[in-house]
Design a protein around this motif. Structure first.
Motif, PDB file in Angstrom:
ATOM      1  N   LEU A  91      30.534  35.820  50.800  1.00  0.00           N
ATOM      2  CA  LEU A  91      30.120  35.636  49.396  1.00  0.00           C
ATOM      3  C   LEU A  91      28.672  35.168  49.243  1.00  0.00           C
ATOM      4  O   LEU A  91      27.906  35.729  48.454  1.00  0.00           O
ATOM      5  N   THR A  92      28.278  34.144  49.999  1.00  0.00           N
ATOM      6  CA  THR A  92      26.934  33.584  49.795  1.00  0.00           C
ATOM      7  C   THR A  92      25.836  34.468  50.382  1.00  0.00           C
ATOM      8  O   THR A  92      24.667  34.242  50.129  1.00  0.00           O
ATOM      9  N   GLU A  93      26.207  35.439  51.207  1.00  0.00           N
ATOM     10  CA  GLU A  93      25.192  36.279  51.853  1.00  0.00           C
ATOM     11  C   GLU A  93      25.137  37.685  51.285  1.00  0.00           C
ATOM     12  O   GLU A  93      24.219  38.447  51.590  1.00  0.00           O
ATOM     13  N   ALA A  94      26.132  38.028  50.455  1.00  0.00           N
ATOM     14  CA  ALA A  94      26.250  39.413  50.010  1.00  0.00           C
ATOM     15  C   ALA A  94      25.082  39.814  49.111  1.00  0.00           C
ATOM     16  O   ALA A  94      24.595  39.007  48.312  1.00  0.00           O
ATOM     17  N   ALA A  95      24.645  41.039  49.237  1.00  0.00           N
ATOM     18  CA  ALA A  95      23.575  41.549  48.374  1.00  0.00           C
ATOM     19  C   ALA A  95      24.120  41.865  46.982  1.00  0.00           C
ATOM     20  O   ALA A  95      23.382  41.889  46.009  1.00  0.00           O
ATOM     21  N   ILE A  96      25.421  42.138  46.910  1.00  0.00           N
ATOM     22  CA  ILE A  96      26.064  42.401  45.613  1.00  0.00           C
ATOM     23  C   ILE A  96      27.338  41.555  45.532  1.00  0.00           C
ATOM     24  O   ILE A  96      28.103  41.485  46.497  1.00  0.00           O
ATOM     25  N   VAL A  97      27.527  40.905  44.383  1.00  0.00           N
ATOM     26  CA  VAL A  97      28.756  40.138  44.155  1.00  0.00           C
ATOM     27  C   VAL A  97      29.387  40.636  42.852  1.00  0.00           C
ATOM     28  O   VAL A  97      28.708  40.755  41.831  1.00  0.00           O
ATOM     29  N   VAL A  98      30.683  40.950  42.924  1.00  0.00           N
ATOM     30  CA  VAL A  98      31.421  41.340  41.724  1.00  0.00           C
ATOM     31  C   VAL A  98      32.463  40.246  41.484  1.00  0.00           C
ATOM     32  O   VAL A  98      33.302  39.983  42.345  1.00  0.00           O
ATOM     33  N   SER A  99      32.364  39.581  40.333  1.00  0.00           N
ATOM     34  CA  SER A  99      33.238  38.430  40.061  1.00  0.00           C
ATOM     35  C   SER A  99      34.168  38.704  38.890  1.00  0.00           C
ATOM     36  O   SER A  99      33.839  39.473  37.979  1.00  0.00           O
ATOM     37  N   GLY A 100      35.284  37.987  38.915  1.00  0.00           N
ATOM     38  CA  GLY A 100      36.237  38.083  37.809  1.00  0.00           C
ATOM     39  C   GLY A 100      36.592  36.709  37.281  1.00  0.00           C
ATOM     40  O   GLY A 100      36.574  35.719  38.028  1.00  0.00           O
ATOM     41  N   ASP A 145      36.586  46.247  27.366  1.00  0.00           N
ATOM     42  CA  ASP A 145      37.713  45.722  28.145  1.00  0.00           C
ATOM     43  C   ASP A 145      37.482  46.065  29.620  1.00  0.00           C
ATOM     44  O   ASP A 145      37.367  47.249  29.982  1.00  0.00           O
ATOM     45  N   LEU A 146      37.440  45.035  30.445  1.00  0.00           N
ATOM     46  CA  LEU A 146      37.143  45.270  31.874  1.00  0.00           C
ATOM     47  C   LEU A 146      38.174  46.185  32.529  1.00  0.00           C
ATOM     48  O   LEU A 146      37.855  46.888  33.497  1.00  0.00           O
ATOM     49  N   HIS A 147      39.393  46.157  32.014  1.00  0.00           N
ATOM     50  CA  HIS A 147      40.433  46.997  32.627  1.00  0.00           C
ATOM     51  C   HIS A 147      40.171  48.480  32.376  1.00  0.00           C
ATOM     52  O   HIS A 147      40.730  49.338  33.064  1.00  0.00           O
ATOM     53  N   LYS A 148      39.332  48.779  31.392  1.00  0.00           N
ATOM     54  CA  LYS A 148      38.962  50.189  31.162  1.00  0.00           C
ATOM     55  C   LYS A 148      37.581  50.466  31.765  1.00  0.00           C
ATOM     56  O   LYS A 148      37.356  51.505  32.381  1.00  0.00           O
ATOM     57  N   VAL A 149      36.656  49.523  31.564  1.00  0.00           N
ATOM     58  CA  VAL A 149      35.263  49.760  31.994  1.00  0.00           C
ATOM     59  C   VAL A 149      35.162  49.833  33.526  1.00  0.00           C
ATOM     60  O   VAL A 149      34.522  50.738  34.071  1.00  0.00           O
ATOM     61  N   LEU A 150      35.810  48.884  34.221  1.00  0.00           N
ATOM     62  CA  LEU A 150      35.626  48.829  35.674  1.00  0.00           C
ATOM     63  C   LEU A 150      36.181  50.047  36.414  1.00  0.00           C
ATOM     64  O   LEU A 150      35.494  50.598  37.279  1.00  0.00           O
ATOM     65  N   PRO A 151      37.400  50.519  36.080  1.00  0.00           N
ATOM     66  CA  PRO A 151      37.863  51.725  36.784  1.00  0.00           C
ATOM     67  C   PRO A 151      36.929  52.920  36.549  1.00  0.00           C
ATOM     68  O   PRO A 151      36.656  53.691  37.476  1.00  0.00           O
ATOM     69  N   GLY A 211      30.401  47.972  48.134  1.00  0.00           N
ATOM     70  CA  GLY A 211      30.200  47.221  49.380  1.00  0.00           C
ATOM     71  C   GLY A 211      29.859  45.764  49.079  1.00  0.00           C
ATOM     72  O   GLY A 211      29.054  45.139  49.760  1.00  0.00           O
ATOM     73  N   ALA A 212      30.490  45.228  48.034  1.00  0.00           N
ATOM     74  CA  ALA A 212      30.136  43.890  47.549  1.00  0.00           C
ATOM     75  C   ALA A 212      31.173  42.842  47.953  1.00  0.00           C
ATOM     76  O   ALA A 212      32.281  43.166  48.374  1.00  0.00           O
ATOM     77  N   ALA A 213      30.782  41.564  47.790  1.00  0.00           N
ATOM     78  CA  ALA A 213      31.733  40.463  47.936  1.00  0.00           C
ATOM     79  C   ALA A 213      32.397  40.223  46.585  1.00  0.00           C
ATOM     80  O   ALA A 213      31.845  40.577  45.546  1.00  0.00           O
ATOM     81  N   VAL A 214      33.588  39.616  46.631  1.00  0.00           N
ATOM     82  CA  VAL A 214      34.298  39.284  45.398  1.00  0.00           C
ATOM     83  C   VAL A 214      34.136  37.792  45.110  1.00  0.00           C
ATOM     84  O   VAL A 214      34.253  36.961  46.003  1.00  0.00           O
ATOM     85  N   GLY A 215      33.829  37.477  43.852  1.00  0.00           N
ATOM     86  CA  GLY A 215      33.740  36.085  43.422  1.00  0.00           C
ATOM     87  C   GLY A 215      34.688  35.842  42.270  1.00  0.00           C
ATOM     88  O   GLY A 215      35.307  36.775  41.747  1.00  0.00           O
ATOM     89  N   PRO A 272      40.838  45.758  39.374  1.00  0.00           N
ATOM     90  CA  PRO A 272      39.614  46.454  38.944  1.00  0.00           C
ATOM     91  C   PRO A 272      38.348  45.819  39.535  1.00  0.00           C
ATOM     92  O   PRO A 272      37.395  46.523  39.874  1.00  0.00           O
ATOM     93  N   VAL A 273      38.366  44.486  39.671  1.00  0.00           N
ATOM     94  CA  VAL A 273      37.206  43.767  40.230  1.00  0.00           C
ATOM     95  C   VAL A 273      37.056  44.131  41.707  1.00  0.00           C
ATOM     96  O   VAL A 273      35.963  44.480  42.181  1.00  0.00           O
ATOM     97  N   GLU A 274      38.165  44.073  42.439  1.00  0.00           N
ATOM     98  CA  GLU A 274      38.119  44.380  43.869  1.00  0.00           C
ATOM     99  C   GLU A 274      37.775  45.851  44.112  1.00  0.00           C
ATOM    100  O   GLU A 274      37.059  46.182  45.059  1.00  0.00           O
ATOM    101  N   GLY A 275      38.262  46.713  43.236  1.00  0.00           N
ATOM    102  CA  GLY A 275      37.975  48.144  43.382  1.00  0.00           C
ATOM    103  C   GLY A 275      36.485  48.410  43.255  1.00  0.00           C
ATOM    104  O   GLY A 275      35.897  49.133  44.074  1.00  0.00           O
ATOM    105  N   LEU A 276      35.852  47.792  42.245  1.00  0.00           N
ATOM    106  CA  LEU A 276      34.409  47.993  42.074  1.00  0.00           C
ATOM    107  C   LEU A 276      33.645  47.366  43.246  1.00  0.00           C
ATOM    108  O   LEU A 276      32.695  47.958  43.778  1.00  0.00           O
TER     109      LEU A 276
END
Ligand code: FAD
Length: 318
Positions: free
Chosen positions: A199-208, A303-309, A227-231, A218-222
């Motif tokens: 998480l602290t080193e990732a170039a991209i973080v996608v959080s929920g 709505d993130l459930h529509k936007v993220l997929p 190639g991002a970490a999840v927050g 949807p967060v983990e899928g994106l």
């Protein structure tokens, strides 16, 4: 040109990206040299890697003196190396270990210390750092005014830039005191591999956040498509949807990736404290009045459930 020492951040000789970032910063301040604490037989391999980012020398510190001990022997070795080479600055990754080494080293050298820099520029040959302080309420510029500047730098503070270095390996035999060897590593357990970057080193973080309603798919899928970490926000962690190790914020981790995507997160000050130094911030929130939108470079009201997929599909398609 003065030498700038960079402590190599590695796992069993595999050099981690923050090292290249530090070498790039060191190149702005003077002539970068790397300090490698690790098995002697790996020093050549490490030198091949770090010279591509400008390291002129690689000081290889005798592994037998360091192995199995905590940070104190490394601080002693760095003190001796600094006394020998009189560097313009010493740069260390802002990890738990890095910060402890830096603190001990600053005491030994009677030098000023700056931790958690998110940027380092040169004012002549003096490093000027940028830090986010008081839970992200202030951004300050700072300089060390006493001794050798010792600076810990957060991962992603710079984009690694290739530069020509000689990568000459020089063995450095440090004298480590018995006192420094008192604390030993008795057991260690590798982190469970998730296949995602740290998480602290990732170039991209996608959080929920709470807006996920507990469905992080949807967060983990994106995250996986990018190639991002999840927050996660504290609300998501407190609800038991994600472990505390995923929490971003004042009482969680501080991240400064190139891209931070906040989904269903309102943007409370305590969450911002952990992510507002991210280079580009994107938020998806169904409430157009959500405070997170004050902070973003790009915002999607929806709505993130529509936007993220839909976003994940588009990223995957490309
Ligand atoms: P909320 O504030 O409830 O926001 C949820 C958001 O989701 C809303 O903006 C809503 O519009 C949106 N939403 C809902 N449904 C959807 C949907 N379907 N699609 C898109 N958007 C939707 N918080 C942290 O995060 N990290 C910390 O380290 C931290 N430390 C704290 C320390 C202290 C001492 C205190 C007092 C608090 C701390 N907090 C921390 C908590 C912080 O104050 C907030 O309560 C928390 O960040 C809120 O999390 P959230 O944004 O997920 O939830």
């Amino acid at each position: 040109m003065s030498e700038v020492l960079v402590v190599v951040d590695h796992v069993d000789g595999a050099v981690r990206k923050p090292t290249y970032e530090l070498l790039t910063i060191a190149g702005r301040l003077g002539e970068p040299s790397a300090v490698f604490f690790g098995p002697a037989e790996k020093a050549g391999e490490v030198a091949e890697k770090v010279k591509k980012y400008g390291a002129q020398k690689v000081y290889a510190v005798d592994d037998a003196q360091i192995k199995g001990y905590l940070v104190a022997p490394k601080a002693e070795a760095l003190q001796q190396l600094a006394e020998k080479t009189s560097p313009a600055a010493i740069l260390i990754t802002s990890s738990y270990e890095g910060k402890e080494i830096a603190g001990r080293l600053a005491i030994k050298l009677e030098s000023g210390l700056i931790t958690d820099a998110v940027d380092v520029e040169a004012d002549g040959d003096t490093p000027v750092t940028t830090q986010s302080v008081f839970a992200g309420n202030y951004t300050v510029k700072a300089k060390v005014t006493k001794g050798t500047p010792i600076i810990t730098v957060k991962p992603n503070a710079a984009s690694p830039e290739e530069a020509d270095g000689a990568g000459t390996v020089e063995e450095f035999a440090a004298t480590v005191s018995d006192a420094a060897k008192r604390a030993q590593i008795v057991a260690s357990q590798p982190r469970k591999a998730s296949g995602r970057p740290e998480l602290t080193e990732a170039a991209i973080v996608v959080s929920g956040g709470r807006g996920t309603g507990g469905n992080f798919e949807p967060v983990e899928g994106l995250a996986d498509a990018l190639g991002a970490a999840v927050g996660a926000s504290r609300a998501a962690v407190d609800s038991g949807w994600m472990p505390h190790s995923f929490q971003v914020g004042q009482t969680g981790k501080t991240v400064s990736p190139q891209l931070y995507v906040a989904n269903g997160i309102s943007g409370a000050i305590q969450h911002r404290a952990g992510m507002q130094t991210s280079k580009t911030i994107v938020a998806v929130n169904k409430d157009e009045e959500a405070p997170i939108f004050e902070l973003v470079d790009f915002g999607v009201v929806g709505d993130l459930h529509k936007v993220l997929p839909a976003l994940t599909e588009e990223v995957t398609r490309r």
